[in-house]
Design an enzyme around this catalytic site. Sequence first.
Site, PDB file in Angstrom:
ATOM      1  N   GLU A 153       1.811  -0.360  -4.960  1.00  0.00           N
ATOM      2  CA  GLU A 153       0.893   0.716  -5.333  1.00  0.00           C
ATOM      3  C   GLU A 153       1.788   1.938  -5.521  1.00  0.00           C
ATOM      4  O   GLU A 153       2.316   2.471  -4.544  1.00  0.00           O
ATOM      5  CB  GLU A 153      -0.141   0.955  -4.234  1.00  0.00           C
ATOM      6  CG  GLU A 153      -1.145   2.024  -4.602  1.00  0.00           C
ATOM      7  CD  GLU A 153      -2.137   2.322  -3.488  1.00  0.00           C
ATOM      8  OE1 GLU A 153      -3.324   2.499  -3.787  1.00  0.00           O
ATOM      9  OE2 GLU A 153      -1.719   2.384  -2.316  1.00  0.00           O
ATOM     10  N   ASP A 174       0.834  -1.191   0.000  1.00  0.00           N
ATOM     11  CA  ASP A 174       0.000   0.000   0.000  1.00  0.00           C
ATOM     12  C   ASP A 174       0.878   1.254   0.000  1.00  0.00           C
ATOM     13  O   ASP A 174       1.862   1.326   0.738  1.00  0.00           O
ATOM     14  CB  ASP A 174      -0.891  -0.027   1.251  1.00  0.00           C
ATOM     15  CG  ASP A 174      -1.777   1.184   1.371  1.00  0.00           C
ATOM     16  OD1 ASP A 174      -2.626   1.385   0.496  1.00  0.00           O
ATOM     17  OD2 ASP A 174      -1.607   1.944   2.345  1.00  0.00           O
TER      18      ASP A 174
END
Length: 697
Positions: free
Chosen positions: A388, A352
Amino acid sequence: MSHAARHSGWSAGPGQPWPMGSTPTGDGVNFAVFSAHAEAMELCLFAEDGRREIARLPFRDRDGDVWHMHVAGLLPGQAYGFRAHGPYRPEEGHRFNPAKLLIDPYARRLEGRLRWSDALMGYRVGSARADLSFDNRDSAFAMPKSVVTDTAFSWGEDAPPGRPWTDTVIYEAHVKGLTALHPQVPKGLRGTYLGLATDPVLDHLTRLGVTAVELLPVHAFVDDRFLVSKGLRNYWGYQSIGFFAPDVRYMLRDAMLEFRTMVSRLHHAGIEVILDVVYNHTGEGDELGPTLAFRGLDNASYYRLREGGRFYVNDTGTGNTLDLTHPMVLRMVMDSLRYWVTEMHVDGFRFDLGTVLGRETPGFDPRGGFFDAIRQDPVLGRVKLIAEPWDIGLGGYQLGGFPHPFAEWNDRFRDGVRRFWRGDAGMAPDLAKRLLGSAERFDHGGRAAHASVNFVTAHDGFTLADLVSFTVKRNLANGEENRDGHGDNHSDNLGVEGPSDEPAIHAARALRRRNLMAVLMLSQGTPMWLAGDELGNSQGGNNNAYAQDNETGWLQWEPGDAEMTGFMARLADLRRAHPVLRQRRFLHARARAADGLRDVIWRRPDGAEPRPEDWHDADFRCLGVELRMAAEGAGEGREALLAWFNAGGPVGLNLPETAPRWRLILDTTRPEATATDLSGSYQAPAGSVLVFVPQND
């Protein structure tokens, strides 16, 4: 040692500085915890109910910045926490407060849920001095307790499926949401690790051709206070507080055992497990957040602080940012990753806000310490790594900027494909890039085409059904007056906003969904789709369901969509049957030595190759592509595949003469149609994807 004197069965000794956390030794438990700036450290032991503190043992030994102790007589199952003594000078970055019980960052198990209370704050809530004030209330009653855990487990013959990247099809799912409403999963198992591993779920995934499930965060996390005050919860889980402990909200009795059982059963079905991990920040928030672990152990080491030290760098948008340039913080992250691979048998990670992990002093650095550590690690070198590639900091958008062996979520694919099918002008050139794996972004440094993780939908945004049903987000249930979530979704309601019973609208939406998924599965790169898209799952237009731990966020298995489910399975079969669709090498329209044909040939509807003016024509909406195995790979294999993507009206196609006859194997306007042999020409229906292969004599 006065508290310990009442328990003659215990005796504390120096212990060892390794391994970190709590480790059963046979005759007791070794504890090791990092803090560079603490002046004293205490181990707090709790009764079986986790509420009553029964002993407080001071650490007397320190090896560098690691405090360590061995307590003879302790057994696995013992609940504990730490208290750290040191300066409380927030303006210098130090926030020590021994009144606050702290979670062990290396705890393998947490027991009890966080109970929100002002006592969790290191400062006096409401004080005019805000976080510069000091609160001396004991927070132990409100805190989860770390638990000494025996990590032994009999894996039997479990082995990682070892799927090649080129064969990978990712299914992004939430552990609870996937099965909370599944009618064939036993009620007692719904929403759990074990529920995900039941036969009905495994059968569904294998039928779809899924090779990997990418699970939203399962590391122990907290529910934000502002959500709890509204009667909501942090459903997605992006507020980690324990990087080694599987969250207990998805268990029946034993989170570690049940998580491992889930992994083993998925592996047996040939499906890999990828974890969405949050090492960019923690659930402690900004300077007005709670003191739960890292802040109280050594705030100045764990977090990136702004000049002066009182305030936090907030490249994550969550209030704080972990400092992976600190060797002990980096060590914790690396230890956590290795633990989940070696002890929990996971097959990869999705990072993330991955840009945060590569931030050094001058900014993002693809040769930074975190990437260097990952790339040299013999354990992590064999698992799938996905970034990401963005955060909200300066220069935070880094799509294509990550080093090998990372793959990356490709939002350019998402946006470009959505816009092409919505009918936006001039999108054919962008579609061409996405079909070839976004080489302009990823073809460097020895990276492969599968580095582009292609997706049309993900947990963050509209579901596929909502993407073709809403033009405006509907997030009022999140309690933020619809200000949260993306405002520009490149969505299209096909004529009616929201649900519709009109047959024509229903048919148009179904076709659009098929076209979007067809592009996904026909493109070079690694396809990923959102769990439930094959079912027609809707969130009622909510494109940020992070707080919706209810029927909005959970998958609606009934009534389902048998046609779409079958179509997705057919796409996966088609992709698996044709290696030309899942190549490692990028395609650059170069001639193959084997037959002199180029590995990519673009086609207009009339069969000719597009001219420069065609690529610049805003109304160029029907693009064909003829694919073969890459020239750089010696052009091996005679296989060819011809696909047309028609976002316009009906148009006649002239089939190229590179094959004497072509067989139509996919027409999204007729999803159940069987193969048809053709030569010469074919009428492409409006809004269609067509796939042809040469007809072999």
